[in-house]
Design an enzyme around this catalytic site. Structure first.
Site, PDB file in Angstrom:
ATOM      1  N   ASP A 153       3.558  43.721  11.617  1.00 15.70           N
ATOM      2  CA  ASP A 153       2.575  44.592  12.131  1.00 15.70           C
ATOM      3  C   ASP A 153       3.404  46.188  12.159  1.00 15.70           C
ATOM      4  O   ASP A 153       2.394  47.121  12.324  1.00 15.70           O
ATOM      5  CB  ASP A 153       1.680  44.482  13.319  1.00 15.70           C
ATOM      6  CG  ASP A 153       2.719  43.903  14.702  1.00 15.70           C
ATOM      7  OD1 ASP A 153       3.749  44.050  14.403  1.00 15.70           O
ATOM      8  OD2 ASP A 153       2.030  43.752  15.658  1.00 15.70           O
ATOM      9  N   SER A 154       4.515  45.915  12.022  1.00 18.53           N
ATOM     10  CA  SER A 154       5.336  47.332  11.807  1.00 18.53           C
ATOM     11  C   SER A 154       4.531  48.121  10.749  1.00 18.53           C
ATOM     12  O   SER A 154       4.921  49.209  10.556  1.00 18.53           O
ATOM     13  CB  SER A 154       6.873  47.194  11.769  1.00 18.53           C
ATOM     14  OG  SER A 154       7.006  46.067  10.737  1.00 18.53           O
ATOM     15  N   LYS A 169       2.438  34.915  12.896  1.00 17.24           N
ATOM     16  CA  LYS A 169       3.503  34.964  14.073  1.00 17.24           C
ATOM     17  C   LYS A 169       2.709  35.754  15.063  1.00 17.24           C
ATOM     18  O   LYS A 169       1.740  36.608  14.788  1.00 17.24           O
ATOM     19  CB  LYS A 169       4.871  35.901  13.677  1.00 17.24           C
ATOM     20  CG  LYS A 169       5.663  36.534  14.869  1.00 17.24           C
ATOM     21  CD  LYS A 169       6.846  37.092  14.220  1.00 17.24           C
ATOM     22  CE  LYS A 169       6.763  38.427  13.969  1.00 17.24           C
ATOM     23  NZ  LYS A 169       6.416  39.440  14.951  1.00 17.24           N
ATOM     24  N   GLU A 207       3.098  37.378  19.390  1.00 17.08           N
ATOM     25  CA  GLU A 207       3.849  37.692  20.356  1.00 17.08           C
ATOM     26  C   GLU A 207       3.302  36.921  21.564  1.00 17.08           C
ATOM     27  O   GLU A 207       2.155  36.836  21.866  1.00 17.08           O
ATOM     28  CB  GLU A 207       3.738  39.250  20.304  1.00 17.08           C
ATOM     29  CG  GLU A 207       4.353  40.034  19.249  1.00 17.08           C
ATOM     30  CD  GLU A 207       4.334  41.439  19.561  1.00 17.08           C
ATOM     31  OE1 GLU A 207       3.955  42.118  20.469  1.00 17.08           O
ATOM     32  OE2 GLU A 207       4.453  42.224  18.606  1.00 17.08           O
ATOM     33  N   GLU A 228      13.490  39.506  20.119  1.00 17.28           N
ATOM     34  CA  GLU A 228      13.532  41.054  19.850  1.00 17.28           C
ATOM     35  C   GLU A 228      14.381  41.707  20.898  1.00 17.28           C
ATOM     36  O   GLU A 228      13.886  41.670  22.237  1.00 17.28           O
ATOM     37  CB  GLU A 228      12.431  41.718  19.442  1.00 17.28           C
ATOM     38  CG  GLU A 228      12.588  43.167  19.131  1.00 17.28           C
ATOM     39  CD  GLU A 228      11.342  43.872  18.408  1.00 17.28           C
ATOM     40  OE1 GLU A 228      10.518  43.221  18.052  1.00 17.28           O
ATOM     41  OE2 GLU A 228      11.351  44.973  18.223  1.00 17.28           O
TER      42      GLU A 228
HETATM   43  O1  KIV Z   1       6.592  43.748  12.784  1.00 17.70           O
HETATM   44  C1  KIV Z   1       7.413  43.353  12.870  1.00 17.70           C
HETATM   45  O2  KIV Z   1       8.252  44.120  11.953  1.00 17.70           O
HETATM   46  C2  KIV Z   1       8.255  42.560  13.431  1.00 17.70           C
HETATM   47  C3  KIV Z   1       9.955  42.641  13.521  1.00 17.70           C
HETATM   48  C4  KIV Z   1      10.549  43.786  14.284  1.00 17.70           C
HETATM   49  C5  KIV Z   1      10.323  41.359  13.963  1.00 17.70           C
HETATM   50  O3  KIV Z   1       7.709  41.992  14.155  1.00 17.70           O
END
Ligand code: KIV
Length: 272
Positions: free
Chosen positions: A52-53, A121, A123, A190
């Site tokens: 989600d980055s 994934k 969190e 992280e």
């Molecule tokens: O969204 C992302 O890029 C991430 C990484 C920083 C692990 O969750």
């Protein structure tokens, strides 16, 4: 020669666990589009994270919160069309799983069905345990994410190192064990102290993949645009830049602009 050229055997959640058993480190990078995913996959990177980055890197938002499930599915579908070997993990975006396990399952199913991703994934620790179990019951592999969890940035207030205090470190260790027991196939840690990350990696049999979590874990992940230096304003200590593409691209674009203005481009060989 790239690893992928030598061996096209697909990476699976099981092969990642086997890699940990063999003591082989796992490589993971982000990708949000077809072209980048093709290069990352061709280079033999084991796991591609549609993170989600993308909210920051692709859309220019300050946080990861605004990106939507539909946008994540768009990015993930583009990545999936490119890959031949890597395992593709897709982030469940903020707001798509926090309210209840049924919503979490619906979101995970949409990602799997509409993008073709291989795993999701999410969190969090205890607070998302029921949602993780529900998703796993549907046969969808889940990667956990502990430590600095950017979707909770407004709760933390800062992007500094997490779990430096004993109480938070203890809770993180418990959450990691809970994630393994719940059935997660891997955990991202992280921005936490290296010693704590190593302890967590040793305490679970599933792979622990670190970003800013030191060398004592089972694998590493970086945001691709950061490691190739396309971004240049983000400079955390953990980031190794393998290229300075910001500078190289700026030079190329500047040169092109000048060539167009001067009439140097296109030349006789560059036209029909
Ligand atoms: O969204 C992302 O890029 C991430 C990484 C920083 C692990 O969750």
């Amino acid at each position: 020669m790239s690893v992928a050229k030598k061996e096209y055997k697909r990476v699976t959640v099981k092969s990642l666990v086997d890699m940990k058993k063999r003591g082989e480190k796992i490589s993971m990078l982000t990708a949000y589009d077809y072209t980048m995913a093709k290069i990352v996959d061709g280079a033999g990177i084991d796991v591609i994270l549609v993170g989600d980055s993308a909210s920051n890197v692709m859309a220019g938002h300050e946080t990861t919160l605004p990106i939507t499930l539909d946008q994540m599915i768009y990015h993930a579908s583009s990545v999936i069309r490119a890959i031949e070997r890597a395992l593709v993990v897709v982030d469940l975006p903020f707001g798509s799983y926090q309210s209840d396990p049924k919503e979490a399952l619906r979101s995970a199913i949409r990602i799997m069905k509409e993008s073709g991703g291989h795993a999701v994934k999410m969190e969090g620790g205890k607070e998302v345990k029921d949602s993780i179990k529900r998703i796993l019951h549907a046969g969808i592999p889940v990667m956990g994410h502990l430590g600095l969890t950017p979707q909770s940035i407004y709760k933390f207030g800062t992007y500094t190192v997490r779990a430096k205090e004993e109480q938070e470190a203890q809770r993180l260790k418990e959450d990691a064990i809970m994630l393994e027991k719940a059935g997660c196939f891997a955990i991202v840690l992280e921005k936490i102290p290296a010693k704590l990350a190593q302890e967590v990696a040793k305490s679970v049999s599933i792979p622990v993949i670190g970003i800013g979590a030191g060398a004592g874990v089972d694998g590493q992940v970086l945001v691709t645009h950061d490691m190739i230096g396309m971004t240049h304003e983000f400079n955390p200590r953990f980031l190794r830049r393998y290229m300075n593409l910001y500078e190289e691209m700026t030079n190329a674009f500047t040169q092109y602009g000048e060539d167009v203005k001067s009439g140097d481009f296109p030349n006789n060989d560059e036209q029909y």
